[in-house]
Structures are given as C-alpha cells and as structure tokens.
Design a protein around this motif. Structure first.
Motif, PDB file in Angstrom:
ATOM      1  N   SER A  75       0.840  -1.214   0.000  1.00  0.00           N
ATOM      2  CA  SER A  75       0.000   0.000   0.000  1.00  0.00           C
ATOM      3  C   SER A  75       0.866   1.252   0.000  1.00  0.00           C
ATOM      4  CB  SER A  75      -0.919   0.015   1.224  1.00  0.00           C
ATOM      5  OG  SER A  75      -1.817  -1.062   1.177  1.00  0.00           O
ATOM      6  N   HIS A  79       1.256   4.230  -2.909  1.00  0.00           N
ATOM      7  CA  HIS A  79       1.134   5.651  -2.590  1.00  0.00           C
ATOM      8  C   HIS A  79       2.369   6.416  -3.062  1.00  0.00           C
ATOM      9  CE1 HIS A  79      -0.063   9.282  -0.569  1.00  0.00           C
ATOM     10  NE2 HIS A  79       1.122   9.321   0.032  1.00  0.00           N
ATOM     11  N   CYS A  83       2.954   9.827  -5.811  1.00  0.00           N
ATOM     12  CA  CYS A  83       3.498  11.114  -5.369  1.00  0.00           C
ATOM     13  C   CYS A  83       4.422  11.694  -6.428  1.00  0.00           C
ATOM     14  CB  CYS A  83       4.292  10.946  -4.073  1.00  0.00           C
ATOM     15  SG  CYS A  83       3.278  10.458  -2.695  1.00  0.00           S
TER      16      CYS A  83
END
Length: 166
Positions: A75, A79, A83
């Motif tokens: 996870s 993420h 970014c």
C-alpha cells in the motif's frame, strides 16, 4: 543530465538500497517494486531502475527490517508511486507496525505521535540523500545510448563536471 535519462542495473540498485539481488528479483517478479526504466523481457535482458525506484527499494527494505507487513508495504509503495518526484524528499513515513502513515509536516508527525500511533518513522529525504550518495560512487547508464556512467548521480554536480572533463 536529467535523472530520467539515467538507469541503474540490478547490482547497482542492490548496492545503493542495501538489499540482495534475490530480494530485488523477487520484488520485481511479484510487482512490489518494478523497474520503471526498463523491465526484464525474457532471459538475459537487464532490468534498469530509476533513481526514484532505488529510493523506494531502500524504503521497502527499512519497512521490512522493522516488521511492517508486506500488505502494508505494498500500500505504501502504491502511494509513493502516485506522489510527485520532489514530494518524496519532503515526506516522512510513520508506522505503528500495522499501518503506514504519510506525514508532510512536523505538526503531522507530532500529532501522530501524540495519538500514540507512530512507533517509527522514515524521513524519505534522508533516504533520498543516502541513495544519492551511494549512487555517486556506482555505475549508471544512459537510457538512450546505454553508455556506462561512473558516479552518475544526477544530483551530484561535481561528478557531472568531472565526467565532462574526462
């Protein structure tokens, strides 16, 4: 030379991230951290990792070393992929061993710690600089030509000047 123009082969990525080639290979095959510059296409082809990939590899290693579950690491990696490149430098990842939290300011880190949730943190900017330093001593290669570059850290201006002088 822009960082997107430089790739790092598996052994170099391993050395900079502090992982084994076996880990690198497993993480690439399972999709945890895949090389964004050039994936392997059959036997004999060389994977090529970007600077950002190497930073993520080092972060994954740190999470594993502290006991964060692979599911939570996956996870966090998803993420990190979403970014912006420079956003990573200003980020701190905190974990209570079960969940990974992103903190972008000292106030967020403090609030997380006050809530009793944060057990450890990874200042991504520190990892970033560690990887820059390691790669400045290792070989990279130009993505367009395959030319081997020594000390090819894109952020290392002194190395770039030395390479031009040679």
């Amino acid at each position: 030379m822009a960082s997107e123009e430089i790739g790092y082969r598996g052994p170099t990525a391993c050395a900079a991230a502090g992982i084994t080639y076996r880990q690198l290979d497993y993480w690439a095959r399972t999709g945890l951290v895949e090389p964004s510059v050039r994936p392997a296409h059959g036997s004999g082809t060389q994977r090529l990792y970007s600077f950002r990939d190497v930073v993520v590899l080092k972060i994954v290693k740190r999470f594993l070393d502290t006991g964060v579950s692979l599911q939570n690491i996956r996870s966090a990696v998803l993420h990190l992929r979403e970014c912006g490149f420079r956003d990573l430098e200003r980020m701190t990842l905190m974990s209570d061993g079960a969940t990974v939290y992103e903190c972008t300011s000292p106030d967020e880190v403090h609030a997380l710690l006050q809530g009793g949730q944060g057990v450890f943190g990874i200042a991504v900017g520190v990892v970033w600089r560690d990887v820059e330093s390691a790669l400045s001593q290792l070989h990279g290669e130009r993505v367009d030509t395959g030319e081997t570059l020594v000390g090819s850290n894109p952020a290392d201006e002194l190395a770039r000047r030395r390479n031009r002088a040679v």
